[in-house]
Design an enzyme around this catalytic site. Structure first.
Site, PDB file in Angstrom:
ATOM      1  CD  GLU A   1      15.882 -11.111 -30.539  1.00  7.50           C
ATOM      2  OE1 GLU A   1      17.112 -10.865 -30.133  1.00  7.50           O
ATOM      3  OE2 GLU A   1      15.152 -12.036 -30.831  1.00  7.50           O
TER       4      GLU A   1
ATOM      5  CD  GLN B   1      10.597 -17.915 -33.210  1.00  8.42           C
ATOM      6  OE1 GLN B   1       9.726 -17.725 -32.378  1.00  8.42           O
ATOM      7  NE2 GLN B   1      11.623 -17.051 -33.070  1.00  8.42           N
TER       8      GLN B   1
ATOM      9  NE  ARG C   1      11.385  -6.998 -32.469  1.00 12.67           N
ATOM     10  CZ  ARG C   1      10.382  -6.836 -33.512  1.00 12.67           C
ATOM     11  NH1 ARG C   1       9.361  -6.917 -33.588  1.00 12.67           N
ATOM     12  NH2 ARG C   1      11.040  -6.565 -34.670  1.00 12.67           N
ATOM     13  CB  CYS C   2      14.440 -10.741 -25.628  1.00 12.33           C
ATOM     14  SG  CYS C   2      15.510 -11.218 -24.463  1.00 12.33           S
TER      15      CYS C   2
END
Ligand code: FES
Ligand code: FES
Lengths: 806, 166
Positions: free
Chosen positions: A760, A237, A384-385
């Protein structure tokens, strides 16, 4: 101009710029099986590496014998910590300032820890080799329960740290202690609690889970002995960060390292960090002179490559009897597993957990976090945060519901009473953040009107009566959640990774025919950057999005960026794109002025080009300017039309949203049904509503999974008992509820296009909505808090405990 | 290990290869045939990323040995597009309805959906959800995948596609 000249609307539509539901460019290849994922790569002579892993959660490694393995047909090498020591790579630094074993060095600290790396001609031979490696262990006592990690007589986990009384984030209180992080005014907060009419205190745990993208972590490393170049294709990522990490730890010149993230099959935070597989593949390639592929399987992914959450939050709120919050006190016990490998910005050992005051105007707050070691997998990634924001949002949103219950007040009403008001922005929170913009009351009221909140409460009251009369076995819960996120890490003044400021970047190069390429430091893992980044450029410079190719993920060609996670792409890279486009536009204006023989100031922008003020027929389109840039620029100006921007955001962005979940639970079975889920998001300016909606659907589904069952669970000896998709809850289309989405738009005042990021939010806001629904359903039976995950079994257990089941 | 010679028909073409008896079909397809559109998400028969069509059935190709596919007729994602190279109704549906994000589950989803529509030309939403329940998607939340399949069904049946109201 002739009669056929396109209208303004047609010109605008042709651009497919911001706000347009542009169909995705990526889909042509993905729907035809032509994506380029790491495992699709096949290089001549490529070898496969795979790990021997520890069956024990804590054990001394007495010996590793590779003799038999090396006789297995196809096996070429077995790499151990001893091998890695020769190149000084048996341990690696983590992003959190700790060190982590690449391969077991004397002992193992969690089940499935990497012990040896077998290199073979293909994946089957590597597997045979693994089975033939003989490892002798001596089991040691384990620490699994985080609340026992700091007992006096708790086993020493990290022998390498013995005698070290301080770590990367200050003093250590115990041999299994990593750091203590405190924020806020303790005295003021203590005073607020002393004066409070009402207080609540609850241990709210956010269990350990895992991001588990559908594609696991994998890489191919290829070392060119002659030129000394190392190329790594991987599921990254943040490819640039990986390149720098490799340069630093392997002492290779950074220009000789080429990191490429091809198409990535989902990330969700799992693919930010550096894992032993990457290091071992690179070393194996250097040793063998051949490309080496490493692909983890799902069980390895779930049990060894990172985890998320595992936060145990003792939450206290002080309030007046009218329901005004006056203080917040939170202590977190943070279970980081065997190594502190959190993927947070360096100075933030608990991420941005200090957003825990949420959407409410707390006059004072105090937070302390203790990070500890246990015999569990390392990690602590932002699933996802944005760096522990999910934990913070869960903590405060559950806390507010518990307070409402104690006050006998409606949870929505309590929230409305305590929201930060629209006129208070920019708002300085008690724990140190400056919220950029928001209009919480409008969003909340819109949610309540849309779902007819008051009617739902009436229905619930009637159902409860019916339940008491024995007419139904269903209980109904309303889960309200109002979250404020903090995303877009981040300003260089407080955000860096390994000393590199968390800016992002874009380089745009336009070609003579009115087309171009944009290279960006972010990396899409499914968000559709190839589509949306071109939309920003289309609006900014008036060339159709279709004419702009977007490229990411190759560290040789893309400008340095910190990658995609923490919803930072739109707030940071998105801003860099707009700024690069504006630089181009400024030069374009000079070219247009020269060609139209007017002063620059006499020009104004009009959709897809410049026109002379007051003379609307005297125009020069961006397409024509592109051509002119390559043959007739003003004297003294360099030809060409390109620009680079490195964007250091002045502040974070603060998306928010109002969610509600309506749920029915059958007390006799614990089976729940999500009757309705409504999600209103405010992510500022909306670049592509179709993609935003998709992000919200996906994030809500992950939130649903986490709240209702998804857990990495250990037994008391340290075995992972949820190590495959058989036991680790992965909702299918059947379980997944229907999602209703909605929005308001409150642009970010400091972002060039006003966008805040959205990816997110649904996970951050979704988890409390589900958990509050379950807790709300049970509350009338006398319960204040039931821990997640709320699977059927636990719901049934709760019903039994509360006397609802005979 | 001794290798076995196998032949089968993949996307209309006869193919052959030498494989160990333990070679999984998905590895044969991806590595020997270099048809990398079929993906691996778990290798434990849970995720459906490896779904292909074998003799008129949806099969998770990580669950079968290559030798078991001897003589079979197989379709993978690479064989789904129309003969003229345009996208099939399902591929188009996924694109139009935003039924994919990272794309990793997409080939398996499309293969499964294609078989589903052959089994049931006009499935209800519930039938679609049940019909694709062997396929996990981590990105989309399924809602747009359902729509994509409804879009394709309508297109194939020549009926009007009405997007369900949100
Ligand atoms: S890879 Fe075959 S079902 Fe997951
Ligand atoms: S689109 Fe990513 S798993 Fe389905």
């Amino acid at each position: 101009m002739n009669d056929m000249a396109p209208t303004r609307e047609q010109r605008e539509a042709k651009l497919e710029g911001m706000g347009c539901k542009r169909k995705r460019v990526e889909d042509a290849r993905f729907t035809q099986g032509k994506g380029n994922y790491v495992d699709d790569l096949k290089l001549p002579g490529m070898l496969h590496g795979d790990f021997v892993r520890s069956p024990h959660a804590h054990a001394r490694v007495i010996s590793i014998n590779s003799e038999k393995a090396l006789k297995v047909p196809g096996v070429l090498a077995v790499i151990t910590a001893e091998t890695l020591k020769t190149v000084n790579l048996s341990w690696m630094p983590t992003l959190a300032g700790d060190v982590q074993m690449v391969l077991a060095d004397g002992k193992v600290l969690f089940q499935n820890q990497e012990v040896a790396f077998v290199v073979a001609t293909d994946r089957y031979a590597a597997d045979d080799g693994i089975n033939a490696v003989e490892v002798e262990y001596e089991a040691l006592p384990v620490v699994i329960d985080p609340f026992k990690a700091m007992d006096k007589d708790a086993p020493v986990l990290r022998e390498d740290l013995v005698g070290k009384t301080s770590g990367a984030h200050g003093p250590r209180k115990h041999h299994n202690h990593i750091f203590e992080w405190t924020v806020g005014d303790k005295d003021l907060t203590d005073a607020a609690f002393r004066k409070a009419d009402v207080t609540i205190k609850e241990l709210i745990s956010y269990h350990r889970t895992h991001p588990s993208p559908l594609e696991t972590c994998q890489c191919v490393a290829s070392f060119d002995k002659i030129n000394g170049d190392l190329t790594i294709w991987g599921t990254f990522q943040a490819p640039h960060v990986i390149r720098t990490v490799v340069a630093l730890i392997a002492s290779l010149p950074e220009q000789k390292i080429h990191v490429i993230s091809p198409d990535v099959g989902g990330g969700f935070g799992n693919k930010v960090g550096a894992y032993p597989g990457y290091i071992c593949a690179a070393v194996a390639s250097i040793v063998t002179g051949k490309p080496v592929k490493w692909v983890e399987d799902r069980i390895e992914n779930l049990t060894a490559t990172s985890f998320a959450r595992d936060y145990h939050m003792t939450t206290e709120i002080a309030a007046t009897k009218e329901g005004r919050v006056t203080g917040l006190r939170v202590h977190v016990l943070a279970d980081h597993g065997a190594f502190d490998a959190c993927a947070d910005p360096s100075k933030w050992p608990a991420g941005f957990f200090n957003i825990v005051t949420g959407s409410y105007d707390f006059p004072t707050a105090h937070l302390s976090v203790d990070g500890i070691y246990t015999n569990k997998a390392p990690g602590g990634v932002a699933y996802r945060c944005s760096f522990r924001v999910t934990e913070a949002a869960y903590c405060i949103e559950r806390g507010m519901d518990i307070l409402a219950q104690k006050l006998g007040m409606d949870p929505a009403e309590l929230r409305l009473k305590n929201f930060i008001k629209a006129e208070q922005f920019p708002y300085h929170s008690a724990l140190g953040w400056e919220y950029d913009s928001g209009d919480y009351h409008t969003a909340m009221k819109m949610m309540m009107e849309t779902v007819k909140y008051a009617d739902l409460r009436k229905e619930q009251a009637a159902k409860r009566e019916a339940f008491r009369r024995g007419e139904t076995r269903d209980i109904m819960g309303l889960g309200v959640s109002f979250f404020t996120e903090i995303v877009g890490a981040g300003p260089s003044k407080n955000c860096d990774i390994l000393g590199i400021a968390m800016f992002d970047s874009c380089e745009i190069r336009l070609h003579p025919t009115g087309a171009g390429i944009a290279r960006v430091g972010s990396k899409s893992t499914g968000q559709g950057h190839e589509t949306t980044w071109a939309q920003i450029i289309a609006t900014e410079i008036g060339l159709p999005a279709d004419n702009i190719k977007v490229e990411e993920g190759n560290t040789d060609t893309a400008p340095y960026g910190l990658g995609t996670y923490g919803s930072r792409s739109t707030p940071v890279a998105g801003a860099a794109i707009a700024m690069a486009a504006r630089k181009i536009k400024a030069k374009a204006q000079m070219i247009a002025a020269y060609r139209l023989e007017v002063h620059e100031d006499d020009l104004e922008w009009d959709i897809d080009g410049f026109r002379v003020k007051g003379l609307p027929e005297k125009t020069m389109s961006m397409k024509d300017i592109c051509w002119a840039a390559y043959n007739s620029v003003p004297p003294g100006m360099e030809p060409g039309l390109e620009a680079v921007s490195y964007y250091d955001p002045p502040n974070m962005t603060y998306p928010f949203g109002a969610y509600i979940c309506v749920m029915d639970i059958d007390v006799d079975t614990g089976v729940y049904k999500v009757r309705r889920f409504y999600a209103l998001d405010d992510c500022g300016t909306r670049i592509n509503p179709m993609i935003i909606e998709g992000q919200v659907h996906g994030g809500l589904t992950e939130a649903f999974a986490i709240a209702m069952g998804q857990e990495i669970r250990y037994d008391e000896t340290g075995n992972v008992v949820t190590g495959s998709f058989m036991d680790f809850f992965m909702p299918t289309a059947v379980e997944t509820p229907h999602w209703e989405t909605d929005f308001t738009v409150t642009p970010s005042p400091h972002h060039p296009i006003g966008a805040k990021g959205v990816g997110e939010s649904p996970n951050v806001g979704g988890v409390p909505a589900f958990s509050n629904a379950v807790n709300d359903a049970f509350s009338f039976l006398g319960s204040t808090h039931i821990q997640m995950p709320h699977d059927f079994w636990r719901n049934w257990q709760a019903a039994k405990r509360l006397g609802a089941v005979g | 290990m001794a290798k076995t010679h196998i032949t089968m028909k993949v996307n209309g073409a006869e193919v052959e290869g030498l494989v160990e008896p333990r070679t999984l079909l998905v590895h044969f397809i991806r590595e020997n045939l270099q048809l990398t559109g079929t993906h691996i998400g778990c290798e434990t028969t849970h995720c459906g990323a490896c779904t292909i069509d074998i003799d008129g059935m949806s099969v998770k190709s990580c669950t079968m040995f290559a030798v078991q596919a001897q003589g079979c007729e197989i379709m993978t994602i690479e064989g789904v597009a129309n003969a003229d190279g345009t996208l099939s109704a399902l591929q188009e549906g996924f694109r139009m309805m935003h039924g994919l994000q990272c794309g990793f589950c997409t080939p398996g989803m499309i293969l499964r959906a294609q078989r589903l529509l052959q089994e049931n030309a006009s499935p209800s939403e519930e039938e679609i959800r049940m019909g694709i329940s062997g396929n996990i998607c981590r990105c989309t939340g399924y809602q747009n995948i359902v729509k994509a399949i409804q879009y394709a069904a309508a297109k194939i049946n020549g009926t009007e596609f009405k997007e369900a109201a949100e």
